[in-house]
Write a protein that holds these residues in place. Structure first.
Motif, short mmCIF file in Angstrom:
data_model
loop_
_atom_site.label_atom_id
_atom_site.label_comp_id
_atom_site.label_asym_id
_atom_site.label_seq_id
_atom_site.Cartn_x
_atom_site.Cartn_y
_atom_site.Cartn_z
N SER A 1 41.93 -21.77 -0.90
CA SER A 1 42.31 -23.04 -0.60
C SER A 1 41.41 -24.26 -0.81
O SER A 1 41.59 -25.37 -1.60
CB SER A 1 43.16 -23.45 0.68
OG SER A 1 43.67 -24.71 0.65
N TYR A 2 40.32 -24.06 -0.14
CA TYR A 2 38.96 -24.92 -0.41
C TYR A 2 38.54 -24.91 -1.65
O TYR A 2 38.22 -26.22 -2.33
CB TYR A 2 38.02 -24.48 0.85
CG TYR A 2 36.70 -25.21 0.73
CD1 TYR A 2 36.42 -26.42 1.00
CD2 TYR A 2 35.63 -24.63 -0.24
CE1 TYR A 2 35.31 -27.14 1.22
CE2 TYR A 2 34.60 -25.52 -0.36
CZ TYR A 2 34.41 -26.63 0.12
OH TYR A 2 33.01 -27.43 0.12
N ASP B 1 47.36 -20.16 2.92
CA ASP B 1 47.12 -19.24 3.77
C ASP B 1 45.65 -18.90 3.70
O ASP B 1 45.33 -18.07 4.70
CB ASP B 1 48.23 -18.36 3.94
CG ASP B 1 49.67 -18.83 4.47
OD1 ASP B 1 49.83 -19.83 4.84
OD2 ASP B 1 50.49 -18.05 4.15
N LYS C 1 42.18 -19.68 3.40
CA LYS C 1 41.18 -20.81 3.44
C LYS C 1 39.99 -20.87 2.53
O LYS C 1 39.99 -22.05 2.04
CB LYS C 1 40.69 -20.79 5.08
CG LYS C 1 39.95 -22.08 5.36
CD LYS C 1 39.22 -21.88 6.87
CE LYS C 1 38.57 -22.96 7.30
NZ LYS C 1 37.93 -22.77 8.61
N GLN C 2 39.37 -19.79 1.94
CA GLN C 2 38.54 -20.09 1.05
C GLN C 2 38.92 -20.23 -0.35
O GLN C 2 38.55 -21.37 -0.71
CB GLN C 2 37.98 -18.49 0.92
CG GLN C 2 36.42 -18.83 0.12
CD GLN C 2 35.81 -17.47 0.07
OE1 GLN C 2 36.01 -16.48 0.86
NE2 GLN C 2 34.98 -17.13 -0.72
#
Length: 361
Positions: free
Chosen positions: A182-183, A177, A179-180
């Motif tokens: 996860s990237y 959840d 985004k940063q």
């Protein structure tokens, strides 16, 4: 020479001119035997001590380099006791017992040199009276005590593989959840898993991992050539073996090292990171690897786990299958006294380890 040694040697060169001449002479005397990193710690300890002498009115020097031998000769036991008390109670940055012991040992070493080894032009000792010779320094970290502190704070048995798998897959699920996060994980998971796997399957220190170059890697023989801590021959690298699991994980990382980290041909480092705002990969820093392991450890449910505890995890697992002497060599310990920690962390006794050594010889 390792990257850290090069940095510390430069810092040592910057700090020494600020020290009294006799400190510079002592460091020159010790230079062939101790690493620049150790000597830099010595100089920092002396800086702290001399500043305290000035603040307490025990030295009239206006700058560090003007602290005289006569002022050191005139110190009394009560002054040394006060300094020890200062180190343990000062409000900003209080020191642990281990740190206090190290600082006092550094002072004892210099005072011993000045009173027993160094000579003036008339062949008399530079220091006529050595107050530090009266200081008894007790060992603070016994293997049994260190082992007790590590209980429950290292990875055991199946957890070793589980932690590597978590870095590669589980963490990504947990931060899906974000985004940063996860990237960043998707981009670095193979590298991060490879680093953790290498430590958990070889027992390397984080400084040794940082200093690894591509040329140090022999995948066919599952071997690395490592600049070991405490080895002052800067041309010699020790062969260190790693388990097959590490080879599997490093092959995955190496397949994308050049493409994902835009490694320029001049960059020899094995493990790379692309700094913010830059386009090419550079050698990972010690701090970056430490922060990376802590990040994964917290999510994994082992908040006390650090890079060095990964090394302890490997060592405990390795010692279960080998004797104390093989464990000592694998870890690069100077003596078996340090390796005794792992006898206390396992069900094996020291006597069993020594008996096995006797059977092999």
């Amino acid at each position: 020479m390792s990257i850290q040694k090069t940095i510390d040697r430069a810092r040592l060169g910057e700090k020494l001119p600020e020290m009294p001449w006799y400190v510079q002479q002592f460091i020159d005397y010790k230079l062939p035997d101790l690493s620049p990193s150790t000597l830099l710690e010595y100089v920092r300890d002396y800086e702290s001590f001399f500043n305290w002498l000035r603040a307490e009115g025990l030295s009239a020097a206006t700058v560090l380099k003007d602290v005289t031998l006569e002022e050191l000769e005139s110190l009394r036991m009560e002054n040394v006791t006060s300094y020890r008390l200062y180190l343990t109670t000062r409000t900003e940055g209080t020191n642990s017992r281990t740190t206090v012991t190290r600082k006092l040992s550094a002072l004892r070493s210099m005072f011993h040199y000045l009173s027993q080894i160094a000579e003036d032009e008339n062949f008399y000792p530079l220091l006529k009276r050595n107050v530090m010779a009266k200081i008894e320094i007790k060992r603070t970290n016994k293997p049994k005590d260190t082992a007790a502190k590590l209980k429950g704070k290292i990875l055991e048995e199946e957890e070793l593989l589980a932690f590597i798998d978590y870095i590669r897959e589980g963490y990504g699920v947990d931060v899906a959840d974000n985004k940063q996060a996860s990237y960043s994980h998707a981009k670095n998971k193979e590298r991060d898993a490879s680093i953790a796997s290498l430590i958990l399957n070889s027992g390397l220190r984080v400084s040794e991992v940082v200093n690894l170059n591509i040329a140090d890697l022999d995948m066919g023989n599952k071997m690395l050539y490592v600049m070991r801590k405490g080895n002052n021959d800067e041309t010699f690298k020790t062969p260190v073996y790693f388990r097959d699991q590490a080879r599997f994980d490093m092959e995955r990382y190496l397949s994308l090292r050049e493409s994902d980290y835009k490694a320029p041909k001049r960059e020899k480092a094995l493990f790379l990171a692309i700094p913010n705002g830059q386009k090419e990969g550079k050698r990972m820093t010690k701090r970056a690897i430490q922060a990376m392991i802590i990040k994964y450890a917290k999510r994994f449910g082992k908040p006390y786990l650090t890079v060095h505890k990964l090394r302890h995890s490997f060592a405990t697992d390795y010692y279960l299958q080998n004797d104390i002497y093989k464990t000592k060599e694998q870890l690069g310990h100077a003596s078996t006294e340090t390796t005794e920690i792992y006898a206390h962390l396992t069900d094996k006794t020291m006597s069993e380890a020594i008996e096995r050594r006797g059977e092999e010889t």
